[in-house]
Every structure is written in C-alpha cells, then in structure tokens.
Design an enzyme around this catalytic site. Sequence first.
Site, PDB file in Angstrom:
ATOM      1  N   THR A  49       0.838  -1.204   0.000  1.00  0.00           N
ATOM      2  CA  THR A  49       0.000   0.000   0.000  1.00  0.00           C
ATOM      3  C   THR A  49       0.874   1.255   0.000  1.00  0.00           C
ATOM      4  OG1 THR A  49      -1.815  -1.084   1.192  1.00  0.00           O
ATOM      5  CG2 THR A  49      -1.711   1.314   1.321  1.00  0.00           C
ATOM      6  N   ALA A  52       2.022   2.258  -3.414  1.00  0.00           N
ATOM      7  CA  ALA A  52       1.053   2.470  -4.494  1.00  0.00           C
ATOM      8  C   ALA A  52       1.094   3.920  -4.949  1.00  0.00           C
ATOM      9  CB  ALA A  52      -0.354   2.107  -4.020  1.00  0.00           C
ATOM     10  N   GLY A  55      -3.433   5.752  -7.478  1.00  0.00           N
ATOM     11  CA  GLY A  55      -4.558   6.282  -6.730  1.00  0.00           C
ATOM     12  C   GLY A  55      -5.630   5.243  -6.470  1.00  0.00           C
ATOM     13  N   GLU A 120      -6.589   6.934 -15.900  1.00  0.00           N
ATOM     14  CA  GLU A 120      -5.557   5.928 -16.134  1.00  0.00           C
ATOM     15  C   GLU A 120      -6.029   4.917 -17.166  1.00  0.00           C
ATOM     16  OE1 GLU A 120      -3.400   6.066 -11.755  1.00  0.00           O
ATOM     17  OE2 GLU A 120      -4.557   4.314 -12.311  1.00  0.00           O
ATOM     18  N   HIS A 236       3.130  -4.900 -14.471  1.00  0.00           N
ATOM     19  CA  HIS A 236       2.998  -3.486 -14.795  1.00  0.00           C
ATOM     20  C   HIS A 236       3.863  -3.208 -16.011  1.00  0.00           C
ATOM     21  CE1 HIS A 236       2.761   0.825 -14.522  1.00  0.00           C
ATOM     22  NE2 HIS A 236       1.833   0.697 -13.587  1.00  0.00           N
ATOM     23  N   ARG A 282      -3.348  -3.076 -19.016  1.00  0.00           N
ATOM     24  CA  ARG A 282      -1.954  -3.395 -18.755  1.00  0.00           C
ATOM     25  C   ARG A 282      -1.466  -4.676 -19.435  1.00  0.00           C
ATOM     26  NH1 ARG A 282      -1.866  -1.853 -12.286  1.00  0.00           N
ATOM     27  NH2 ARG A 282      -1.901   0.396 -12.591  1.00  0.00           N
ATOM     28  N   HIS A 344       3.699  -7.156 -10.775  1.00  0.00           N
ATOM     29  CA  HIS A 344       3.077  -6.077 -10.012  1.00  0.00           C
ATOM     30  C   HIS A 344       1.965  -6.539  -9.076  1.00  0.00           C
ATOM     31  CE1 HIS A 344       1.845  -2.082  -9.007  1.00  0.00           C
ATOM     32  NE2 HIS A 344       0.694  -2.135  -9.674  1.00  0.00           N
ATOM     33  N   ARG A 379      -6.765  -6.741 -13.528  1.00  0.00           N
ATOM     34  CA  ARG A 379      -7.199  -5.645 -12.658  1.00  0.00           C
ATOM     35  C   ARG A 379      -7.208  -4.317 -13.400  1.00  0.00           C
ATOM     36  NH1 ARG A 379      -4.475  -1.814  -9.368  1.00  0.00           N
ATOM     37  NH2 ARG A 379      -2.472  -2.647 -10.062  1.00  0.00           N
ATOM     38  N   SER A 384      -7.418  -1.649  -6.978  1.00  0.00           N
ATOM     39  CA  SER A 384      -6.914  -2.546  -5.933  1.00  0.00           C
ATOM     40  C   SER A 384      -7.069  -1.949  -4.538  1.00  0.00           C
ATOM     41  CB  SER A 384      -5.454  -2.900  -6.191  1.00  0.00           C
ATOM     42  OG  SER A 384      -4.673  -1.742  -6.367  1.00  0.00           O
ATOM     43  N   LEU A 385      -6.672  -0.688  -4.365  1.00  0.00           N
ATOM     44  CA  LEU A 385      -6.888  -0.049  -3.071  1.00  0.00           C
ATOM     45  C   LEU A 385      -8.378   0.001  -2.748  1.00  0.00           C
ATOM     46  CD1 LEU A 385      -4.374   2.959  -3.317  1.00  0.00           C
ATOM     47  CD2 LEU A 385      -4.076   0.824  -2.056  1.00  0.00           C
TER      48      LEU A 385
END
Length: 500
Positions: A49, A52, A55, A120, A236, A282, A344, A379, A384-385
Amino acid sequence: MNQSFDIVIVGSGIGGLSTLFYLSETKAFQSNQLRICVISKGSLNQTNTNWAQGGIAAVNALEDHVEKHIQDTMIAGAYKSNPYIVEKVIRSAPALIQNLIDWGVQFDKNALGEYDLAKEGGHSAHRIFHKHDQTGAAIQNALLQKLIHHQQITVFEHTCLIGLHNNQQDGFDLTLFNSSNNHFFHIHTSKLVLATGGIGMLYEKTTNQSIATGDGIYFAHKLGATLENLSYIQFHPTGLYEEGNISFLITEALRGAGARLLNEKKEAFMYHYDQRAELAPRDIVSRSILKEITQQNLPYVYLDATGISAEQIAHHFPTIQLECKKRVGIDIHSDLIPVIPTQHYVCGGVKVNEFGETTVKNLYAIGEIASTGLHGANRLASNSLLEAIAFAKFATNELIKNLKHTSSSESKIELPKLKSLDRGSIQSILSKYAGVIKSTQGLHEALENFQVIEKTSVDINDFNLVDFENNILFYVGQYLIQDAIAQKENVGVFFNQDLV
C-alpha cells in the site's frame, strides 16, 4: 506470551488497517467487547500500500457515472469478473472514499477546490483520487496516524506468522516469530483476517516490497482454503529498467498525462497493437512491449514524458522525477525513461465470498491476497486499493457475528521444518516460465525444475526468517505453476502461446 484475541489481523496495509478501523466503529468494540490484534511482518508502514502510486478509483464527476466504471472494470477483467461483486464494490466506492477522507487522507484538489481526478489506462473517465504520485503513502500514513489513537489494540511489529492451525474452538492457533528479538510465541483467536499482500518476491523483477513472499496464501492453502487463478499475474508495463530485484514503478498516470512508449528507433508503437494506444489495459501494453523488445537490441523500451509540462510533472509526478534521477541518472523533462514489464499484482489468490470469508470457517482474506471476483482476468488500474477497503467494510458485520472468546492454553512451540533453498533459483524459474508469455512445455519444465530443487535440498536445523520465506516461495511458486498448467484459455493477463 500466550494471549487470546477475538480477531487477529495479519497485515498492516490498507486491507488490514481498514478492517481494524471499521471494526473500531462497531458497538462491540466501543463497549470494550472486542479484543483485536494487528500483526505486521515488518514495520507498520512496510506494505505494498505504501508504494502504491496512482490512486484509488471512484465516480465523482458530472461526466462520469457508476455504470461506466462498472463497464470499464468488466472490460479490463475480460468479462471474467463477477458482475454482482463489481457492482457492489463500484457503487460503494464514493462512500468508501469519504471514509478515507474522514480518517485523515488528503487527496489532491485543483485551484477551484475540487478533487483533482486523474485518468488511467482502461478508464473511460477521470475518476482517480490521488495524492501526487504517492497516494498509497498518503493513505498508509493517515491510517497509521489514526492507529495511534487506538491504545486498546495490540500491535506486533516485525512479527512473522510461521505456524497456523485450527483449534478445537473453531478458531486458530498462531505461532509467531519476532525478528527484532528472535522470540517465538503463540497467540489464539476466534477469527483470523489474512491481509498479507502479494507474491512479488517470486519474480526477479517486481514492484512489491521485500516482505511480499506469499505467506498468507501458503497458510490459507495449508488450512484447506480454495485458491483460484493464482497465475493471473498482472505485470505493470512500465517498471523502471535498473539493476536489482525490486523495480521502481512508473505510474500509469504518467501515460494518462500524455507520456508515450517508444521503441529502440524512438518510434511510437502502441497504436500498432491497440486503438487505445498507451491507455490500453496493462496486459495488452505489457505484451506489446515484449513483442517490440524481441525485434530490437535493447532489453527495454522507452517512456517519453518530455511532452508533459514541467509544472505538471512537479505537481503530479515529483517522486517519479526524483527517483529516475536518483536511480538511473536521467531527467524526465528531457531524457527518455527505460522501462520493462515488471511483476506487479496477483489478480487471483485465496477465494472469498462477498464478505471476504474463505472456504475455511472464520478465516478471512482481504486485499491482494484475495480472489474476490472484482478483477477477473485483469485488474483495472486503481481498483486494488478500492477492493481492499471495500471488502474490509463488507467483512465487518460478519467478523463480529458469533464470536467465541477463545482461551489461551499452554502449548509447545513447534518450528516449521525447513529446507535449504536458493531464492534466486526459484525466481529464475518463475520469471522464465511463468512470466508475461508462457508455454505449456515451459510450465512443465518449471515443475520439473522444482522437483529437482526439492530432491537436492537439505534440511535446516535452525530457524531463520530468510530460509522460512524461501520455503514459502518454493511452495507458492508451485501452486502458481500448477494453476497455470490448469488454465484452458488465454484471457486477460494470462497468455500461453500454445493456447493461441
């Protein structure tokens, strides 16, 4: 030490600490009826975390809406995501962002005082809440500041879970090792939350912290929890090309701001592979980069950020500017950034239900360790957060249901049986055979190589943390390869050239 708790949380990233803070808002906790323990393998801020950059995604703009975020998530996940979970998480996102703000997280705002939302890869709108290019650190620091005010929480730092067993009370007995004083001890709990993060140390190049050795996945599997799609590894596309195991991540937001990928000839190439070019998901960008690398002499491609204004870089990407200068001596205002796909994030993991509970009663998995159904086969950036805090919230009421106060009991410390294993060999096998592009023959060769390693290894009599982690990596690496062999189609991040 032989303490008992109602809930033990292993991991101090956003998944673990959000779980703690949601629990702290319950009546049970506020009336001192909950005994909670948090265990951190390293220091409390040594988490993925904390690293990261990009965002956390949530709809907050007039031109955006929840249905678009849902659709973007499904598209990125190659429609392998669970539609119910996707909708549940995405619709919860704005309120979860507000929870973070209430807990002290300060996201960037523009001159008008509105949240400065970024865009993104894979997103159809600006919806990324961020704090410069250190969003994870901003969240981690705010959560740790909040933790200081919870004196009734037991916290063990620099403490590694090295043994885990079911007990006769439907709870768990944990054996722990404190690396600060080399002390072994037991604790007991009614319910256990594994928020241990990823498996980056399986690979030669990763954006993960050094503690990301898959411990939680190993112990969940040992208890009988179901693992799924562990080979859905997201690489990534733009890890900084440099010496060493841990690669600095060049956030996707830099491409969102206009940075372009160039090959050895300084030619833009992404439009050859996908109409979304640099903003394609990605998996597509990673495979495109590798295809370019096979056609040139350099083992990397370039990321060109020279077209982005100095003001924008200073405001949004100060850490990237600093780290590129410090690590490889380049000025991103005028120099091209050498990048290569880097391990990643694992999109699969320990299978959980909509409340974060695994197939083992009273065992929960929150964050990257978990396979929730949100990410599917790939993802979406900055989900993810969001997933971690969402399932921390969803798990809260289940965690405080039917708690049985376990009692401590004296028991002998039994240390894990370890073998002498070389981490470099394990990482080499995974990187060669289970990277961005795989083959059926290569995966079987990988398993054979693991068998040779096991046959030639020798037993270790004395416990040490490095050997323990190497043993964990050895077993989790095999789980991953076996999962990859079982995959029947190329989808999302998973690509076996023999399945084309």
